[in-house]
Scaffold this active site. Sequence first.
Site, PDB file in Angstrom:
ATOM      1  N   SER A 143     -42.875   6.647  22.341  1.00 62.79           N
ATOM      2  CA  SER A 143     -43.478   6.305  23.634  1.00 62.79           C
ATOM      3  C   SER A 143     -43.107   7.151  24.790  1.00 62.79           C
ATOM      4  O   SER A 143     -41.968   7.471  25.306  1.00 62.79           O
ATOM      5  CB  SER A 143     -42.985   4.748  23.781  1.00 62.79           C
ATOM      6  OG  SER A 143     -43.847   4.495  25.219  1.00 62.79           O
ATOM      7  N   ASN A 190     -43.609  -8.331  31.909  1.00 64.30           N
ATOM      8  CA  ASN A 190     -42.161  -9.140  31.854  1.00 64.30           C
ATOM      9  C   ASN A 190     -41.417  -9.153  33.270  1.00 64.30           C
ATOM     10  O   ASN A 190     -41.128  -8.129  33.744  1.00 64.30           O
ATOM     11  CB  ASN A 190     -41.285  -8.302  30.583  1.00 64.30           C
ATOM     12  CG  ASN A 190     -41.818  -8.902  29.246  1.00 64.30           C
ATOM     13  OD1 ASN A 190     -42.511  -9.572  28.957  1.00 64.30           O
ATOM     14  ND2 ASN A 190     -42.022  -7.628  28.552  1.00 64.30           N
ATOM     15  N   CYS A 243     -41.209  -1.309  36.052  1.00 63.22           N
ATOM     16  CA  CYS A 243     -40.079  -1.302  35.298  1.00 63.22           C
ATOM     17  C   CYS A 243     -38.611  -1.304  35.593  1.00 63.22           C
ATOM     18  O   CYS A 243     -38.404  -0.638  36.743  1.00 63.22           O
ATOM     19  CB  CYS A 243     -40.223   0.052  34.368  1.00 63.22           C
ATOM     20  SG  CYS A 243     -38.980   0.111  33.150  1.00 63.22           S
ATOM     21  N   CYS A 260     -39.894  -5.744  26.917  1.00 64.06           N
ATOM     22  CA  CYS A 260     -40.176  -4.189  27.598  1.00 64.06           C
ATOM     23  C   CYS A 260     -39.962  -4.169  28.961  1.00 64.06           C
ATOM     24  O   CYS A 260     -40.616  -5.183  29.635  1.00 64.06           O
ATOM     25  CB  CYS A 260     -41.751  -4.281  27.264  1.00 64.06           C
ATOM     26  SG  CYS A 260     -42.336  -3.859  25.611  1.00 64.06           S
ATOM     27  N   GLU A 290     -28.877   0.238  26.673  1.00 59.92           N
ATOM     28  CA  GLU A 290     -29.158  -0.719  25.799  1.00 59.92           C
ATOM     29  C   GLU A 290     -30.000  -0.331  24.329  1.00 59.92           C
ATOM     30  O   GLU A 290     -30.754   0.530  24.693  1.00 59.92           O
ATOM     31  CB  GLU A 290     -29.846  -1.827  26.447  1.00 59.92           C
ATOM     32  CG  GLU A 290     -28.908  -2.216  27.850  1.00 59.92           C
ATOM     33  CD  GLU A 290     -29.465  -3.407  28.582  1.00 59.92           C
ATOM     34  OE1 GLU A 290     -28.740  -4.243  28.959  1.00 59.92           O
ATOM     35  OE2 GLU A 290     -30.691  -3.377  28.760  1.00 59.92           O
ATOM     36  N   CYS A 335     -35.431  -0.694  19.255  1.00 56.71           N
ATOM     37  CA  CYS A 335     -35.764  -0.136  20.374  1.00 56.71           C
ATOM     38  C   CYS A 335     -34.587   0.557  20.751  1.00 56.71           C
ATOM     39  O   CYS A 335     -33.585   0.299  21.101  1.00 56.71           O
ATOM     40  CB  CYS A 335     -36.250  -1.187  21.236  1.00 56.71           C
ATOM     41  SG  CYS A 335     -37.094  -0.460  22.684  1.00 56.71           S
ATOM     42  N   CYS A 385     -33.406   6.177  34.042  1.00 58.43           N
ATOM     43  CA  CYS A 385     -34.652   6.877  33.772  1.00 58.43           C
ATOM     44  C   CYS A 385     -34.789   7.497  35.245  1.00 58.43           C
ATOM     45  O   CYS A 385     -34.812   6.859  36.094  1.00 58.43           O
ATOM     46  CB  CYS A 385     -35.625   5.801  33.312  1.00 58.43           C
ATOM     47  SG  CYS A 385     -37.087   6.689  32.732  1.00 58.43           S
ATOM     48  N   GLY A 414     -34.984   4.963  29.518  1.00 54.96           N
ATOM     49  CA  GLY A 414     -35.311   6.570  29.725  1.00 54.96           C
ATOM     50  C   GLY A 414     -36.625   7.278  29.074  1.00 54.96           C
ATOM     51  O   GLY A 414     -37.369   6.664  28.434  1.00 54.96           O
ATOM     52  N   GLU A 415     -36.790   8.343  29.343  1.00 55.03           N
ATOM     53  CA  GLU A 415     -38.177   9.105  28.917  1.00 55.03           C
ATOM     54  C   GLU A 415     -37.624   9.974  27.795  1.00 55.03           C
ATOM     55  O   GLU A 415     -37.322  11.064  27.939  1.00 55.03           O
ATOM     56  CB  GLU A 415     -38.655   9.770  30.139  1.00 55.03           C
ATOM     57  CG  GLU A 415     -39.831  10.697  29.740  1.00 55.03           C
ATOM     58  CD  GLU A 415     -40.836  10.172  28.917  1.00 55.03           C
ATOM     59  OE1 GLU A 415     -41.432   9.054  29.129  1.00 55.03           O
ATOM     60  OE2 GLU A 415     -41.168  10.903  27.869  1.00 55.03           O
ATOM     61  N   SER A 421     -47.687   5.053  27.696  1.00 53.73           N
ATOM     62  CA  SER A 421     -47.683   4.249  28.609  1.00 53.73           C
ATOM     63  C   SER A 421     -48.745   4.421  29.591  1.00 53.73           C
ATOM     64  O   SER A 421     -48.527   5.161  30.753  1.00 53.73           O
ATOM     65  CB  SER A 421     -46.195   4.364  29.124  1.00 53.73           C
ATOM     66  OG  SER A 421     -45.381   3.887  28.299  1.00 53.73           O
ATOM     67  N   LEU A 422     -50.121   3.971  29.488  1.00 56.97           N
ATOM     68  CA  LEU A 422     -51.198   4.426  30.400  1.00 56.97           C
ATOM     69  C   LEU A 422     -50.942   3.488  31.602  1.00 56.97           C
ATOM     70  O   LEU A 422     -51.124   4.086  32.604  1.00 56.97           O
ATOM     71  CB  LEU A 422     -52.531   4.409  29.395  1.00 56.97           C
ATOM     72  CG  LEU A 422     -53.541   4.661  30.206  1.00 56.97           C
ATOM     73  CD1 LEU A 422     -53.623   6.294  30.550  1.00 56.97           C
ATOM     74  CD2 LEU A 422     -55.120   4.457  29.309  1.00 56.97           C
ATOM     75  N   HIS A 423     -51.578   2.115  31.161  1.00 56.17           N
ATOM     76  CA  HIS A 423     -51.221   1.151  32.225  1.00 56.17           C
ATOM     77  C   HIS A 423     -52.306   1.194  33.393  1.00 56.17           C
ATOM     78  O   HIS A 423     -52.264   0.130  34.204  1.00 56.17           O
ATOM     79  CB  HIS A 423     -49.836   1.202  33.215  1.00 56.17           C
ATOM     80  CG  HIS A 423     -48.768   1.043  31.973  1.00 56.17           C
ATOM     81  ND1 HIS A 423     -48.795   0.281  31.006  1.00 56.17           N
ATOM     82  CD2 HIS A 423     -47.318   1.838  31.927  1.00 56.17           C
ATOM     83  CE1 HIS A 423     -47.579   0.347  30.439  1.00 56.17           C
ATOM     84  NE2 HIS A 423     -46.715   1.207  30.737  1.00 56.17           N
ATOM     85  N   CYS A 441     -41.050   4.139  37.387  1.00 60.77           N
ATOM     86  CA  CYS A 441     -42.396   3.441  37.425  1.00 60.77           C
ATOM     87  C   CYS A 441     -42.237   1.998  38.326  1.00 60.77           C
ATOM     88  O   CYS A 441     -41.023   1.407  38.081  1.00 60.77           O
ATOM     89  CB  CYS A 441     -42.627   3.038  35.841  1.00 60.77           C
ATOM     90  SG  CYS A 441     -42.946   4.533  35.015  1.00 60.77           S
TER      91      CYS A 441
HETATM   92  N1  SAH Z   1     -40.260   6.213  29.327  1.00 56.50           N
HETATM   93  C1  SAH Z   1     -41.147   5.781  27.883  1.00 56.50           C
HETATM   94  C2  SAH Z   1     -40.169   4.821  27.343  1.00 56.50           C
HETATM   95  C3  SAH Z   1     -40.005   3.405  27.624  1.00 56.50           C
HETATM   96  S1  SAH Z   1     -41.010   2.339  26.940  1.00 56.50           S
HETATM   97  C4  SAH Z   1     -42.411   5.295  28.308  1.00 56.50           C
HETATM   98  O1  SAH Z   1     -42.652   5.083  29.732  1.00 56.50           O
HETATM   99  O2  SAH Z   1     -43.320   5.050  27.660  1.00 56.50           O
HETATM  100  C5  SAH Z   1     -41.018   0.946  27.465  1.00 56.50           C
HETATM  101  C6  SAH Z   1     -42.417   0.383  27.654  1.00 56.50           C
HETATM  102  O3  SAH Z   1     -42.342  -1.105  28.275  1.00 56.50           O
HETATM  103  C7  SAH Z   1     -43.356   1.528  28.348  1.00 56.50           C
HETATM  104  O4  SAH Z   1     -44.639   0.996  28.123  1.00 56.50           O
HETATM  105  C8  SAH Z   1     -43.276   0.676  29.863  1.00 56.50           C
HETATM  106  O5  SAH Z   1     -44.364   1.086  30.470  1.00 56.50           O
HETATM  107  C9  SAH Z   1     -43.315  -0.758  29.455  1.00 56.50           C
HETATM  108  N2  SAH Z   1     -42.667  -1.572  30.520  1.00 56.50           N
HETATM  109  C10 SAH Z   1     -41.735  -1.297  31.487  1.00 56.50           C
HETATM  110  N3  SAH Z   1     -41.883  -2.462  32.499  1.00 56.50           N
HETATM  111  C11 SAH Z   1     -42.274  -3.197  31.804  1.00 56.50           C
HETATM  112  C12 SAH Z   1     -42.426  -4.986  32.451  1.00 56.50           C
HETATM  113  N4  SAH Z   1     -41.662  -5.364  33.159  1.00 56.50           N
HETATM  114  N5  SAH Z   1     -43.035  -5.526  31.440  1.00 56.50           N
HETATM  115  C13 SAH Z   1     -43.771  -5.107  30.527  1.00 56.50           C
HETATM  116  N6  SAH Z   1     -43.739  -3.644  30.036  1.00 56.50           N
HETATM  117  C14 SAH Z   1     -43.235  -2.825  30.804  1.00 56.50           C
END
Ligand code: SAH
Length: 405
Positions: A225, A324, A145, A367, A118, A131, A138, A193-194, A247-249, A142
């Site tokens: 990212s 989300n 996600c 996201c 997508e 985007c 992927c 994807g990464e 994507s630290l989180h 995570c």
């Molecule tokens: N693989 C890369 C590129 C994906 S970017 C990465 O991880 O950075 C997509 C972004 O959306 C990342 O920061 C991811 O962690 C975030 N994301 C994934 N699932 C999400 C969700 N359910 N709600 C909000 N952000 C989310």
Amino acid sequence: MSAALVPDIQARPAAATAPLAGNAPVELLGLTRAEIAAALVEAGEAEKAAKMRANQLWHWIYYRGARDFSTMTTLAKDLRERLAQRFQVGRPGASRDLKSTDGTRKWLLRFADGEEAEAVHIPEEDRGALCVSSQVGCTLTCRFCHTGTMKLVRNLSPAEIVGQVMLARDCLEEWPSPKDGRMLSNIVMMGMGEPLYNFDNVAKALRIVMDNEGISISKRRITLSTAGVVPMIGRCGAELDVNLAISLHAVRDDIRDVLVPINKKYPIKDLLQACADYPGLSNARRITFEYVMLKGINDSSADARELVRLLKGIPAKVNLIPFNPWPGAPYECSSNNTISQFSEIVFNAGYSSPVRTPRGRDIMAACGQLKSDSVKRSKADILREQQAKEAAAAPMPAVVQAEAG
Ligand code: SAH
């Protein structure tokens, strides 16, 4: 790629740019100028002229968005005809084109092998970001996600990556490449994807996107990212020099190990060291740290203070992303109050800490919500499909069919 960089689940390579068999046309999208010139020589063009012709083609393809060789009027008519016989300038198919009430638009892309990914366009008042996906599915899994729940994974080819930008430009009618006022002004490698697990193809596609004589989106308007493929971060900076988002989180390894499992391989300390070493960092050019707000998991004031401590010395901004939701997701989004408190602590420590407005939630385009219907097909499934096709072409005796099934 060294052994350490091979993802846990090996992504299959992208389909080759050139078709594998027969007289099917060769795809020009995704090739460098030199590769286009070489293809022209193979098609009978004189070596001397090939470089200039490649530049002319580049202009038609990437500046004007032309797909039909007959419209490329700076080329001699007989050359145009020869080109049309051997080459094509394609686009990914779009099996769905959805528009959110907030203007966000999502294309469900369908590639030549039937697999899907997508791309999402997020318009603002006077600009907009696309985007872009780097893989079908992927491998990272995570926990929060949706894309991570897709089992089918393969790398996208340079043509398939740059093709997303071309398709969006077609739909937004932004040909020839406008100088100003573009609604596709920025690229974020934040789709499925990464990107750092498919670096070579992503790099090739981004170099095409950045080329001044074509699509011409500057590296300052491109953000890649990553979930933290530490050994590739330096190369990304040195070779592409695009903006980096991480994507630290989470601020503790035990929590990040669960949320972003690649952390077990490349823990927070190593990730932040790679960030501190990112080439070209300055206060004018900061790394964006993405932080998804998960109720009761990573959203306390103590977490915010620890985040500030960790970022010390790195030119950084923080992007807080309200979680989300998606069907069956194991988390909830933090409350608005909690998000505000978190943001305030980070802001008061001197970091910009905007809360990302969710866009396109109604079409599952926000996201982490991207997930196409591509499902894992086992070897047995693929064999069955092949045999069904063959059976349709030349019916086999019933007994062989039964064994095959
Ligand atoms: N693989 C890369 C590129 C994906 S970017 C990465 O991880 O950075 C997509 C972004 O959306 C990342 O920061 C991811 O962690 C975030 N994301 C994934 N699932 C999400 C969700 N359910 N709600 C909000 N952000 C989310």
